[in-house]
Design a protein around this motif. Structure first.
Motif, mmCIF file in Angstrom:
data_model
loop_
_atom_site.group_PDB
_atom_site.id
_atom_site.type_symbol
_atom_site.label_atom_id
_atom_site.label_comp_id
_atom_site.label_asym_id
_atom_site.label_seq_id
_atom_site.Cartn_x
_atom_site.Cartn_y
_atom_site.Cartn_z
ATOM 1 N N LEU A 404 0.821 -1.217 0.000
ATOM 2 C CA LEU A 404 0.000 0.000 0.000
ATOM 3 C C LEU A 404 0.852 1.263 0.000
ATOM 4 C CD1 LEU A 404 -3.025 -0.670 2.368
ATOM 5 C CD2 LEU A 404 -3.074 -0.100 -0.054
ATOM 6 N N THR A 405 2.023 1.213 0.650
ATOM 7 C CA THR A 405 2.858 2.410 0.729
ATOM 8 C C THR A 405 3.496 2.761 -0.609
ATOM 9 O OG1 THR A 405 4.707 1.015 1.466
ATOM 10 C CG2 THR A 405 3.383 2.077 3.166
ATOM 11 N N MET A 437 -6.856 7.089 -7.920
ATOM 12 C CA MET A 437 -7.123 8.515 -7.746
ATOM 13 C C MET A 437 -8.566 8.872 -8.079
ATOM 14 S SD MET A 437 -4.541 9.891 -6.436
ATOM 15 C CE MET A 437 -2.801 9.634 -6.176
ATOM 16 N N ARG A 438 -9.248 8.057 -8.865
ATOM 17 C CA ARG A 438 -10.640 8.338 -9.231
ATOM 18 C C ARG A 438 -11.614 7.911 -8.147
ATOM 19 N NH1 ARG A 438 -9.566 5.461 -14.456
ATOM 20 N NH2 ARG A 438 -11.082 3.945 -13.643
ATOM 21 N N GLU A 439 -11.098 7.243 -7.090
ATOM 22 C CA GLU A 439 -11.954 6.723 -6.024
ATOM 23 C C GLU A 439 -11.535 7.298 -4.680
ATOM 24 O OE1 GLU A 439 -14.550 4.827 -6.289
ATOM 25 O OE2 GLU A 439 -14.419 4.290 -8.424
ATOM 26 N N PRO A 440 -12.081 8.468 -4.286
ATOM 27 C CA PRO A 440 -11.709 9.069 -2.996
ATOM 28 C C PRO A 440 -12.015 8.156 -1.802
ATOM 29 C CG PRO A 440 -12.864 10.649 -4.378
ATOM 30 C CD PRO A 440 -12.997 9.333 -5.053
ATOM 31 N N VAL A 441 -13.127 7.424 -1.890
ATOM 32 C CA VAL A 441 -13.480 6.524 -0.774
ATOM 33 C C VAL A 441 -12.448 5.407 -0.644
ATOM 34 C CG1 VAL A 441 -15.237 4.963 0.130
ATOM 35 C CG2 VAL A 441 -15.925 7.040 -1.071
ATOM 36 N N LEU A 442 -11.979 4.918 -1.797
ATOM 37 C CA LEU A 442 -10.961 3.868 -1.775
ATOM 38 C C LEU A 442 -9.656 4.385 -1.173
ATOM 39 C CD1 LEU A 442 -10.333 0.955 -2.573
ATOM 40 C CD2 LEU A 442 -9.604 1.806 -4.808
ATOM 41 N N HIS A 448 -6.751 4.246 6.108
ATOM 42 C CA HIS A 448 -7.063 3.605 7.382
ATOM 43 C C HIS A 448 -6.243 2.317 7.555
ATOM 44 C CE1 HIS A 448 -10.024 6.510 8.349
ATOM 45 N NE2 HIS A 448 -10.988 6.076 7.521
ATOM 46 N N ILE A 449 -6.101 1.535 6.481
ATOM 47 C CA ILE A 449 -5.336 0.282 6.565
ATOM 48 C C ILE A 449 -3.866 0.577 6.860
ATOM 49 C CG2 ILE A 449 -4.570 -1.743 5.276
ATOM 50 C CD1 ILE A 449 -7.216 -1.639 3.749
ATOM 51 N N ILE A 450 -3.312 1.601 6.188
ATOM 52 C CA ILE A 450 -1.915 1.965 6.427
ATOM 53 C C ILE A 450 -1.720 2.416 7.869
ATOM 54 C CG2 ILE A 450 -0.094 3.603 5.836
ATOM 55 C CD1 ILE A 450 -1.098 3.569 2.964
#
Length: 467
Positions: A404-405, A437-442, A448-450
């Protein structure tokens, strides 16, 4: 008044007074030696409990009761006294000279057969003195007969005796010890027993008994000496078209992950020609050879295919179009909320890779080049605790993801190890950024996971329990 002028009276008084005083002194000496864990405590105990009472009894019988020295009772008591003195001398000599010898001294290296022969010789001399002095036996003829017999036997068995003697001299030199690893002409294994006749070597097929004379007449290698210098050499073959520098880098990197690798050492891989490479790996003990070799060969099978190198000339055809499409549909699409068009756009930049059990999937401090989605298998995240030990953070299973990072350009705070064979789908950062980048919720979910994983790592570093 006649008693005061009799010699037996003073002997009786001397024994009556001297025996308890000597007993008290030996008891205190024994207790003092026990507190200091001295090796002579056992000999003092024998002197106090057996030899001293026997001496007192002999003095009372011979001097006080004035029993003749030739009396059978006196002779039996004297014989027992001689045996006890002999036992005391042998055990005291062993405790003072050999048991307390420094590890590298000649006394510690002396084979047990030499000690046994010396003990038998001393016992023989002691018995001869007892028989001659106490019982009046003439032992000169016995020694003469033994000497002649030994000369005759030596001439008859000179070849066999020569082999035994050569083996004994080899044991005296002690080129190996118990638990050392030997590489002889036909045997390789760990020494489990050494006696006057043979060396017992534990090999992969059982215990091999090698005569001392055979080892004394041939050359062998002690893999355990000098200590800490043992190295395992593994030969591998790659395709001639594979760049040697990339191959050496791969082999060195995989060897550096081995748990058997000696701390502080650096593996080294070099090409030796004709597509062959030699990798030297420093290990703690030759006992680790088998496990280190098998693990290294297993891991480079996976690593070579991920690096698109050709171990033993083999091609990797696992990442097929069908497998990539299936992984995108079943694993990546639910995690990233991808449409069918998005999945089709990622097909050309995604690939299926395999990791062997125990391999490092991601390194701590590494900035991932992309995200890794688990198609099959399990991965454990590990952090370094406050005491330097590795602490498990969490276990990721099928459908989870790593790296994720890569989207935030941050280094990993934890390492990821494959618990079993792992099948994963890798997607480069460049292609993921445009979709995410097209999914702000994602993006918010990823944040949160990071944060959750980083908080677990920081708790492990502080020594707190990770839930």
């Amino acid at each position: 008044m006649n008693a005061f002028h009799s010699p037996w009276f003073y002997w009786a008084i001397g024994v009556a007074l001297g025996f308890p005083v000597a007993l008290i002194m030996l008891t205190e000496l024994h207790h003092a030696l026990l507190r200091r864990h001295n090796r002579l405590a056992r000999q003092v105990s024998l002197l106090r409990n057996a030899l001293l009472p026997l001496v007192a009894l002999l003095l009372l019988v011979v001097k006080a009761a004035q029993v003749p020295a030739g009396d059978p009772v006196v002779r039996i008591l004297s014989t027992v006294f001689g045996f006890l003195v002999l036992v005391l001398l042998l055990s005291g000599l062993n405790a003072t000279v050999f048991e307390g010898a420094p590890q590298e001294s000649w006394r510690k290296r002396l084979p047990t057969i030499f000690l046994d022969v010396a003990r038998f010789a001393l016992i023989g001399v002691g018995l001869a003195i007892i028989l001659s002095v106490i019982w009046g036996v003439r032992v000169g003829g016995v020694f003469t007969a033994l000497g002649v017999t030994s000369v005759v036997l030596g001439l008859m068995l000179q070849n066999s005796v020569g082999q035994i003697v050569s083996g004994l001299f080899m044991l005296f030199e002690q080129p190996f010890r118990i638990d050392d690893w030997l590489d002889a002409a036909s045997e390789r294994g760990r020494v489990v027993e050494v006696n006057w006749r043979a060396v017992h070597i534990q090999t992969g097929t059982g215990i091999r008994v090698v005569p001392n004379s055979m080892l004394a007449s041939t050359s062998f290698t002690n893999l355990s000496r000098p200590a800490g210098t043992h190295r395992l050499t593994v030969k591998t073959t790659f395709a001639l078209a594979d760049p040697p520098d990339r191959v050496c880098d791969l082999l060195t990197r995989v060897a550096a992950q081995l748990p058997q690798l000696k701390t502080g050492s650096i593996p080294r891989s070099v090409p030796v020609g004709a597509g062959e490479y030699s990798t030297k790996i420093a290990l703690y003990s030759p006992a680790d050879d088998g496990d280190a070799r098998s693990m290294f060969l297993r891991w480079i099978w996976y690593a070579a295919r991920r690096a698109e190198l050709h171990l033993d000339g083999a091609e990797d055809d696992y990442s097929t179009r069908e497998r990539v499409e299936d992984a995108l549909r079943t694993v990546v699409a639910p995690a990233l909320r991808l449409t069918v068009a998005d999945q089709q756009a990622l097909q050309s930049c995604a690939r299926i890779v395999l990791y062997g059990a125990g391999e490092i999937v991601e390194y701590v401090g590494q900035v991932p080049a992309g995200m890794t989605f688990l198609v099959a298998g399990r991965v454990r995240l590990m952090a370094t605790g406050a005491d330097g030990s590795t602490v498990p953070i969490s276990t990721l299973e099928e459908g989870s993801f790593l790296g994720l990072t890569a989207l935030t350009r941050q280094p990993n705070m934890a390492s990821a190890y494959a618990l079993d064979e792992v099948t994963a789908l890798e997607i480069d950062r460049e292609h993921l950024e445009r979709l995410v980048m097209r999914e702000p919720v994602l993006l918010q979910d990823f944040g949160h996971i990071i944060d959750e994983r980083q908080s677990k790592v920081r708790a492990a570093e502080r020594g707190e329990r990770v839930g």
